[in-house]
Design a protein around this motif. Sequence first.
Motif, short mmCIF file in Angstrom:
data_model
loop_
_atom_site.label_atom_id
_atom_site.label_comp_id
_atom_site.label_asym_id
_atom_site.label_seq_id
_atom_site.Cartn_x
_atom_site.Cartn_y
_atom_site.Cartn_z
N ILE A 1 0.82 -1.04 0.10
CA ILE A 1 -0.23 0.03 0.01
C ILE A 1 0.94 1.39 -0.01
O ILE A 1 1.54 1.32 0.84
CB ILE A 1 -1.04 -0.10 1.19
CG1 ILE A 1 -1.66 -1.33 1.15
CG2 ILE A 1 -1.90 1.24 1.25
CD1 ILE A 1 -2.54 -1.52 0.02
N ARG A 2 0.67 1.99 -0.73
CA ARG A 2 1.50 3.12 -1.28
C ARG A 2 1.49 4.13 0.06
O ARG A 2 2.43 4.64 0.55
CB ARG A 2 0.91 3.99 -2.35
CG ARG A 2 1.56 5.33 -2.73
CD ARG A 2 1.12 5.66 -4.12
NE ARG A 2 1.73 7.02 -4.33
CZ ARG A 2 1.01 8.13 -4.07
NH1 ARG A 2 -0.29 8.10 -4.04
NH2 ARG A 2 1.76 9.28 -4.43
N GLY A 3 0.27 4.30 0.75
CA GLY A 3 0.22 5.14 1.88
C GLY A 3 1.22 4.77 3.15
O GLY A 3 1.95 5.26 3.73
N ALA A 4 1.18 3.25 3.04
CA ALA A 4 1.95 2.54 4.21
C ALA A 4 3.27 2.98 3.88
O ALA A 4 4.14 3.31 4.87
CB ALA A 4 1.51 1.11 4.51
N ARG A 5 3.69 3.02 2.65
CA ARG A 5 5.16 3.04 2.34
C ARG A 5 5.50 4.47 2.56
O ARG A 5 6.72 4.83 2.99
CB ARG A 5 5.24 2.60 0.70
CG ARG A 5 6.63 2.60 0.25
CD ARG A 5 6.70 1.99 -1.04
NE ARG A 5 6.26 2.76 -2.10
CZ ARG A 5 5.09 2.53 -2.88
NH1 ARG A 5 4.36 1.47 -2.87
NH2 ARG A 5 4.90 3.54 -3.63
N ARG A 6 4.92 5.65 1.97
CA ARG A 6 5.11 6.75 2.11
C ARG A 6 5.34 7.17 3.50
O ARG A 6 5.92 8.13 3.91
CB ARG A 6 4.16 7.65 1.29
CG ARG A 6 4.55 7.55 -0.29
CD ARG A 6 3.30 7.92 -0.93
NE ARG A 6 2.93 9.35 -0.96
CZ ARG A 6 3.49 10.23 -1.64
NH1 ARG A 6 4.51 9.89 -2.59
NH2 ARG A 6 3.30 11.49 -1.31
N GLN A 7 4.37 6.65 4.29
CA GLN A 7 4.24 7.13 5.79
C GLN A 7 5.70 6.91 6.53
O GLN A 7 5.93 7.52 7.30
CB GLN A 7 3.04 6.22 6.62
CG GLN A 7 2.05 7.10 7.01
CD GLN A 7 2.41 7.78 8.42
OE1 GLN A 7 3.00 6.90 9.24
NE2 GLN A 7 1.95 8.86 8.47
N SER B 1 8.52 7.06 5.07
CA SER B 1 9.53 7.92 4.46
C SER B 1 10.75 7.27 4.22
O SER B 1 11.90 7.59 4.70
CB SER B 1 10.02 9.03 5.69
OG SER B 1 8.64 9.75 5.98
N VAL B 2 10.66 6.24 3.66
CA VAL B 2 11.65 5.41 3.22
C VAL B 2 11.86 5.60 1.89
O VAL B 2 10.88 5.80 1.06
CB VAL B 2 11.74 3.86 3.41
CG1 VAL B 2 12.07 3.45 5.11
CG2 VAL B 2 10.31 3.03 3.10
N THR C 1 12.39 10.11 -1.88
CA THR C 1 12.12 11.12 -1.21
C THR C 1 13.24 12.15 -1.44
O THR C 1 13.08 13.49 -1.06
CB THR C 1 12.01 10.95 0.48
OG1 THR C 1 13.27 10.08 0.62
CG2 THR C 1 10.89 10.13 0.49
N GLU D 1 -6.15 3.84 -6.10
CA GLU D 1 -5.17 2.61 -5.67
C GLU D 1 -5.99 1.25 -5.29
O GLU D 1 -5.62 0.25 -5.63
CB GLU D 1 -4.27 3.25 -4.48
CG GLU D 1 -3.12 2.00 -4.14
CD GLU D 1 -2.38 2.37 -2.98
OE1 GLU D 1 -2.59 3.61 -2.56
OE2 GLU D 1 -1.53 1.62 -2.44
N HIS E 1 -5.47 -2.33 -7.08
CA HIS E 1 -5.14 -3.65 -6.45
C HIS E 1 -6.12 -4.57 -6.64
O HIS E 1 -5.62 -5.93 -6.93
CB HIS E 1 -4.98 -3.23 -4.92
CG HIS E 1 -3.70 -2.63 -4.45
ND1 HIS E 1 -2.47 -2.80 -4.90
CD2 HIS E 1 -3.60 -1.46 -3.59
CE1 HIS E 1 -1.64 -2.22 -4.50
NE2 HIS E 1 -2.18 -1.43 -3.87
N GLY F 1 -3.87 11.49 0.64
CA GLY F 1 -2.31 11.48 0.23
C GLY F 1 -1.66 10.39 1.08
O GLY F 1 -1.88 9.12 1.52
N LYS F 2 -0.31 10.77 1.53
CA LYS F 2 0.42 9.79 2.27
C LYS F 2 -0.16 9.45 3.51
O LYS F 2 0.38 8.54 4.15
CB LYS F 2 1.88 10.48 2.17
CG LYS F 2 2.10 11.07 3.62
CD LYS F 2 3.85 11.19 3.60
CE LYS F 2 4.09 12.01 5.11
NZ LYS F 2 5.55 12.38 5.07
N SER G 1 -4.10 6.09 4.75
CA SER G 1 -4.51 4.93 5.76
C SER G 1 -4.39 4.89 6.97
O SER G 1 -4.49 4.17 7.60
CB SER G 1 -3.42 3.75 5.18
OG SER G 1 -1.99 4.29 5.23
N ASP H 1 5.55 11.58 12.13
CA ASP H 1 4.83 10.73 11.87
C ASP H 1 4.74 9.60 12.71
O ASP H 1 3.80 8.60 12.79
CB ASP H 1 5.82 10.17 10.55
CG ASP H 1 5.48 10.88 9.09
OD1 ASP H 1 4.55 11.77 9.16
OD2 ASP H 1 6.15 10.78 8.06
#
Lengths: 346, 533
Positions: free
Chosen positions: A262-268, A270-271, B15, B84, B88, B419-420, B423, B451
């Motif tokens: 999941i994109r959100g989990a990834r972006r959260q 910050s890797v 990033t 998204e 999926h 956005g980020k 979830s 975060d």
Amino acid sequence: MTANIELTERGLYCPQGDFYIDPWRPVPRAVVTHAHADHLTSGCGRYLVSRAGDRVTQARLGPNANRVQTAVYGETVTINGVRVSLHPAGHILGSAQVRIETGDGFVSVVTGDYKTEPDATCTPFELVRCNLFVTESTFGLPIYRWRPQAQIFSEINAWWRANADEGKPSMLFGYALGKAQRLLAGLDATIGPILTHGAVERMTRAYRESGVSLPDTHYAGSTDKTMWGRAMIVAPPSARGSTWLRKFGNVGTAFASGWMQIRGARRQRSVDRGFTLSDHVDWPGLLDVITATGAETVYVTHGYTSVVARWLNEHGRQAFVVETLFAGEREDSPDNLADYADEGAE
Amino acid sequence: MKGFAALYAELDATTKTNDKVAALARYFSSASPEDAAWALYFLSGRRIKNLLNSRKLHAWAIERADVPEWLFGECYDAVGDIAETIAHLLPAPDHTDDRPLSWWVETRLLPLKSAPEEAQREIILEAWDALDGVERFVWNKLITGGFRVGVSQLLITRALENVTRLPGATLAHRLMGEWQPDASFWAQLTAQEDGAAQISRPYPFFLAYAVDEDFTALGPSSDWQVEWKWDGIRSQVIARGGDIFIWSRGEELVTERFPEIASAARALPEGTVIDGEILPWKDGHVLPFALLQQRIGRKNLTKRILQDIPAVVLAYDVLEWGGVDIRERPLDERRALLDSIVGAANSPSLLMSPLVGAQSWDDLAVLMRDARARGVEGFMLKRRTSPYRVGRQRGDWYKWKVSPLTVDAVLVYAQRGSGKRASLYTDYTFAVWDENRQLVPFAKAYSGLTDAEIRQVDAYVRRSTIEKFGPVRTVTPELVFELAFEGIQRSGRHKSGIAVRFPRIANWRRDKSIEEADTLETIRAMLPPESAE
């Protein structure tokens, strides 16, 4: 025939055999599926674990280690007249499904965590037919469908190579027990040296002592700058943002986990990169396994319990949600899960 | 679509701004002009509105993915983004497709808007069958909008600088305003010489940095022009080609929203561009910003509204004079020119932004105490010798804001972010105690936590949910946060009777229990005197 296990305040319990499976509080007798902290509780009177998992269990239990009894996969151990055997779950080294057969022929299988995809660091999942199947459901949603690991590993190695060519260390986060060693096994050691964080190093040692062959690694703490430029450093998720990490300077960072789907989990997190590599069964795998066990009844635990139970009920199977102590925290929160194997990090 | 999807994946996978700039530059230098123009269009946050009702997209996705409605809902809950979620859930495509972005946009996406439902369905399903993984996600995003991939206008400009070797300021200017994403736009954008400039095109706004506490670094206060910092709509007023254009900082053309300003601007000579702040203003005083918001919200600007809430421009700067770009001239010179221009226009709707007279930084600090009562947010400090630069840059312009008001409040509702943060539960409603010791919601805040803290609050929300109302969860009151906000006003539309401006979380007060949270009475005491509103 009647069900031979039940849920109690301390976990799943077999009354006839008077033992618990993965209890979350100390009990006199525990049968343990695997050595992750949310399945292995310290302070129990006696433990039964798989022979393959002996070393890692001891590494986790420390002073309790002398109370551990082992059984090879498939071997039957009789506990108070109940026939108990452990079968490979394919999750991490030594992970087992617990098969429980009582006198009337009723068979329960408790999976712990499992995956059906092969893993170079542990025995592959074995399907065990049963009447009652207790399944995990960490990734029990149809959005979770894994791509073949060969693809993922080649992406990881390509990422490492690109960083190394720029003289930049690669920092790959994965749970210290299980995921880290599976990652090590998939790395292309010709790219550069492989370094490990202390927490990963301890578990890796236990894997090697268990006879799992892994590429050479160096404990990161005993290396210096000259090695870092082309290095791959494998570290637990808890090392993110730590001072330990900062000493390596400008590093590329990545996280290997099923949650990275999941994109959100990834972006959260910050890797730079998220690699979707999971040690849990995905949605199609979960449904296939449940069907193949032939179980009339399914208990769903650890994860998207209500979703999977509802789906099964709508598809003609009797399914129930079995809440575990950990469910409240694990179900919705990948992050609690992410760090469960990290105690003892540097 | 493949090239653009690959660019998207590359941008999403890092990033680091340098990596993003490099990826953009590679794409722009290899893509066809049509594709490059569309990519620019979407990456700069533009979108084609109202292409398709998202309910239809939802329904067709459920049909194609063959999942029940409730399960789709559960998946959406985990992913937090409709585009998204659909990407999926759909089965793998049955073939691959090499047609470019511009083809997909022009022959498939744009026709969606006016096509009958059956044709829409055909377009969508055909795309889903042809597009794989990221391509499919990107396609869905083009329809649903909200294309966030961490690319700012500045990064885009830097990438274009690398590709075209043109100065960033020229490129940024050419990208302003409204343009048609096609090959000829791309040609104009990348041309070495300026063609006939589009007459409505605004200049990129110069934005201020927050000042550090240490004023000695700025040198003597006499080097600085000091103005009040107004809380309105930053705008450019353009008089060109016999016409008037008013642009907001959000690059929205708002000319028709402010007829009195447009009419004042008709007195400006041809080829004039003024930078200023639109404010609600009556009898020589600024009105609360909320009134301007009310006015903007109205479809029809009745006489009554124009009378009750008149709008003015407070002029800050002049950027173009006699059709010549004068942004490089020193501020002192521009300000003198501005003074004469505004004087000559002689309109009650076009005023000079007054200067603040002070002998020293200390004098300013004293004046700051009255800022809130004056209805301003603090000071703007502008170096007298400075040019008018592009975007937010350090060194020449600073904002010095009045310290925010703070209140300790209790978390009572939570909603998902976007956005980020899609979830996670990141949008919170906070309450304080009323006279009957009931918790009354009074403010929403979205930002201010790290975060890691967000994940902890998210876990708390999920663990402590009392009830779910659609996307909103009511939680057991237990967590206390210090909220900061810029201003506070009476409000008939809020249950608490007050409305706060720019609320955000300043601190998580783990040391406080909910009993120690503030009361409505404490907050009311912060209200400006009745007459000031």
